[in-house]
Scaffold this active site. Structure first.
Site, PDB file in Angstrom:
ATOM      1  N   TYR A  72      24.541 -19.802  -2.010  1.00  0.00           N
ATOM      2  CA  TYR A  72      23.687 -18.800  -2.657  1.00  0.00           C
ATOM      3  C   TYR A  72      22.501 -19.478  -3.348  1.00  0.00           C
ATOM      4  CZ  TYR A  72      22.438 -14.545  -5.192  1.00  0.00           C
ATOM      5  OH  TYR A  72      21.786 -13.441  -5.661  1.00  0.00           O
ATOM      6  N   PHE A 124      -4.578  -6.549   7.113  1.00  0.00           N
ATOM      7  CA  PHE A 124      -3.553  -6.025   8.019  1.00  0.00           C
ATOM      8  C   PHE A 124      -2.959  -4.750   7.412  1.00  0.00           C
ATOM      9  CE2 PHE A 124       0.824  -5.844   9.679  1.00  0.00           C
ATOM     10  CZ  PHE A 124       0.489  -5.576  10.982  1.00  0.00           C
ATOM     11  N   ASP A 125      -2.360  -3.893   8.257  1.00  0.00           N
ATOM     12  CA  ASP A 125      -1.943  -2.570   7.758  1.00  0.00           C
ATOM     13  C   ASP A 125      -0.924  -2.623   6.629  1.00  0.00           C
ATOM     14  OD1 ASP A 125      -0.243  -3.439   9.750  1.00  0.00           O
ATOM     15  OD2 ASP A 125       0.252  -1.475  10.512  1.00  0.00           O
ATOM     16  N   ASP A 215      -3.647 -14.904   3.987  1.00  0.00           N
ATOM     17  CA  ASP A 215      -2.556 -14.311   4.758  1.00  0.00           C
ATOM     18  C   ASP A 215      -2.445 -15.186   6.000  1.00  0.00           C
ATOM     19  OD1 ASP A 215      -1.080 -12.962   6.658  1.00  0.00           O
ATOM     20  OD2 ASP A 215      -1.924 -10.996   6.219  1.00  0.00           O
ATOM     21  N   ALA A 217      -0.265 -15.564   8.544  1.00  0.00           N
ATOM     22  CA  ALA A 217       0.637 -15.237   9.663  1.00  0.00           C
ATOM     23  C   ALA A 217       0.318 -16.046  10.926  1.00  0.00           C
ATOM     24  CB  ALA A 217       0.589 -13.737   9.960  1.00  0.00           C
ATOM     25  N   LYS A 258       5.476 -14.986  13.161  1.00  0.00           N
ATOM     26  CA  LYS A 258       4.399 -15.303  14.106  1.00  0.00           C
ATOM     27  C   LYS A 258       4.353 -16.829  14.297  1.00  0.00           C
ATOM     28  CE  LYS A 258       3.146 -11.048  12.561  1.00  0.00           C
ATOM     29  NZ  LYS A 258       3.876 -10.323  11.515  1.00  0.00           N
ATOM     30  N   HIS A 450       1.765   5.404  11.570  1.00  0.00           N
ATOM     31  CA  HIS A 450       1.901   5.117  13.003  1.00  0.00           C
ATOM     32  C   HIS A 450       3.326   4.768  13.414  1.00  0.00           C
ATOM     33  CE1 HIS A 450       1.150   1.347  10.963  1.00  0.00           C
ATOM     34  NE2 HIS A 450       1.604   0.686  11.992  1.00  0.00           N
TER      35      HIS A 450
END
Ligand code: F0G
Length: 458
Positions: A72, A124-125, A215, A217, A258, A450
């Site tokens: 843990y 990004f969304d 970001d 990714a 990604k 979406h």
């Protein structure tokens, strides 16, 4: 004759896929309420919905799973991952999260409050969603060239520095907790940001005492484009370019699904101890204890290995050339796509493809549905459905271009699969004049609609 490129690996394990009949697909997409997210994966032949968590792991990553430490607190797997993140990004403080949007949720809980403004290149969304959910405003400062799919600007992901300065002047530094640079700029077409631009954005941030968040990714794909397109970088390694990239930023959020080459995972990394301590509290509340944050030990091990594989030049070269292989075929057929080709996907310009479908009837979604029916290929709409409604007026926000994104998972499909995708799109292109109507919304969520929207035929 030049020896052509080929993948720097061979296939050891296969997953069967099956092409269904057109009749089956017509029935399935209707049952799915014309939302491709509602399809079962076995109803899909070639799945280009996303490159997120859909790649193949290497034998090294699979072997790392066996060595996972599931303690843990203080697991060796945590330290292995922390050391990889430190070495690759240069950030000292690190928090694992279960995926990218969780990293956004934790970090934005510390940094973003109601009335704030967050400039960036196309958010990004989920990033936009997490900002708007906090009643703050994302401001898109991407260069205008990104909106013209025929323009070959090598770094269409760039921020327009004049727009950024204007946003800072207009809203004032007190309202701006951070500037976000998304590498590569996913929503504009997987388009890279140049090192020159990253530097220039960081200067604006520093001059104004604003934090710069990356970001990350697809940071390794961004570094590949810098190496191949930007003067002065061809002799540098991807690792060196990545290090320089992050040296201009204060923090990063990461969707490890990604360029981390894993099926699940994310993290936040930063220089500031103060922000780390505040974020740790939210991480414990939302994700898990700070040394696992929603990831199992085995997955942290696989990610540590995946991060190193992600910055391997040959791996990146094969991947990005496969994307370009698909793009070149579509170009040969005269199908309108975003140029230059992106890092993780080919973006089809649906406005130019389906010129008879009214924008109120969701042009890109209409094309994505046609593609599924044609050959069982699942792509994704990056258009009006994804853009959501304006939070105040509740009117549809129509983006400058409606895209259908053909997103290529890493190390997963062969170029034969790309041939199928190209042929399917060509068939639709040949009969495009006959497609004159789209869809209407039956049901939708107030944000990120979406994913769950239900549609019916017009
Ligand atoms: N940032 C970028 C640039 C992304 O592309 C994504 C996810 C996220 C953040 C969120 O990460 O999914 O791990 O929570 N993009 C996927 C896509 C979903 O299909 O483009 P996540």
């Amino acid at each position: 004759m030049d020896i052509p490129y080929a993948e720097p690996y061979k296939i050891k394990m296969i997953e069967p896929i099956r092409l269904s009949s057109k009749e089956e697909r017509l029935q399935w997409i209707k049952e799915a309420k014309y939302n491709l997210f509602n399809l079962r994966s076995e109803q899909v032949y070639i799945d280009l919905l996303t490159d997120s968590g859909t790649g193949s792991m290497s034998q090294n990553q699979w072997s790392q799973l066996m060595l996972g430490d599931e303690s843990y607190a203080g697991a060796t797997s945590y330290y292995k991952l922390k050391s990889a993140v430190n070495e690759i990004t240069g950030f000292h403080y690190f928090l694992p999260t279960h995926q990218g949007r969780a990293a956004e949720n934790v970090l934005f809980s510390v940094l973003v409050k109601e009335g704030d403004v967050v400039p960036g290149n196309t958010h990004f969304d989920t990033t936009k969603g997490h900002i708007e959910f906090r009643r703050a405003l994302p401001v898109d400062c991407t260069i205008d060239e990104a909106k013209n799919t025929h323009n070959n600007h090598p770094f269409k992901g760039n921020i327009d520095i004049a727009k950024l300065k204007k946003a800072v002047a207009e809203h004032g530094v007190d309202k701006i907790p951070m500037i976000i640079l998304t590498l590569t700029n996913n929503s504009a077409g997987g388009q890279p940001v140049s090192m020159e631009n990253i530097k220039a954005v960081s200067e604006v941030a520093k001059e104004n005492g604003i934090m710069l968040l990356i970001d990350g990714a697809r940071y390794a794909e961004n570094a590949y484009f810098i190496k191949n397109r930007e003067a002065g970088y061809s002799e540098k390694t991807i690792a060196e370019i990545v290090k320089e990239t992050f040296s201009y930023a204060d923090a990063m959020t990461m969707s490890s699904k990604k360029d981390g080459y894993v099926n699940m995972g994310g993290f936040i990394a930063m220089h500031s101890q103060e922000i780390f301590e505040k974020a740790s509290m939210f991480n414990i509340m939302y994700e898990g204890y700070i040394t696992y944050g929603g990831m199992s030990g085995r997955d942290m091990n696989a990610l540590a290995a995946g991060l190193y594989e992600g910055i391997n030049y040959e791996t990146l070269d094969a991947r990005i050339k496969q994307v370009a292989y698909l793009g070149a075929q579509l170009d040969d057929y005269g199908i309108p796509v975003q140029h230059p080709y992106g890092g993780h996907a080919i973006f089809v310009n649906a406005n130019e493809f389906l010129t008879h479908v009214p924008r109120e009837e969701y042009i890109a979604q209409t094309l994505a549905i046609e593609l599924y029916i044609e050959a069982g290929v699942r792509a994704v709409e990056i258009g009006t459905l994804l853009a959501d409604r304006d939070p105040d007026s509740r009117e549809n926000r129509y983006p400058a271009i409606e895209f259908v994104r053909l997103t290529i998972p890493r190390r997963t499909y062969t170029n034969n699969h790309m041939d199928v995708v190209a042929a399917a799109l060509k068939n639709i292109f040949d009969r495009r004049e006959t497609i004159t109507s789209g869809y209407e919304i039956v049901k939708e969520a107030p944000i990120l609609r979406h994913f769950t929207v239900e549609l019916k035929k017009k």
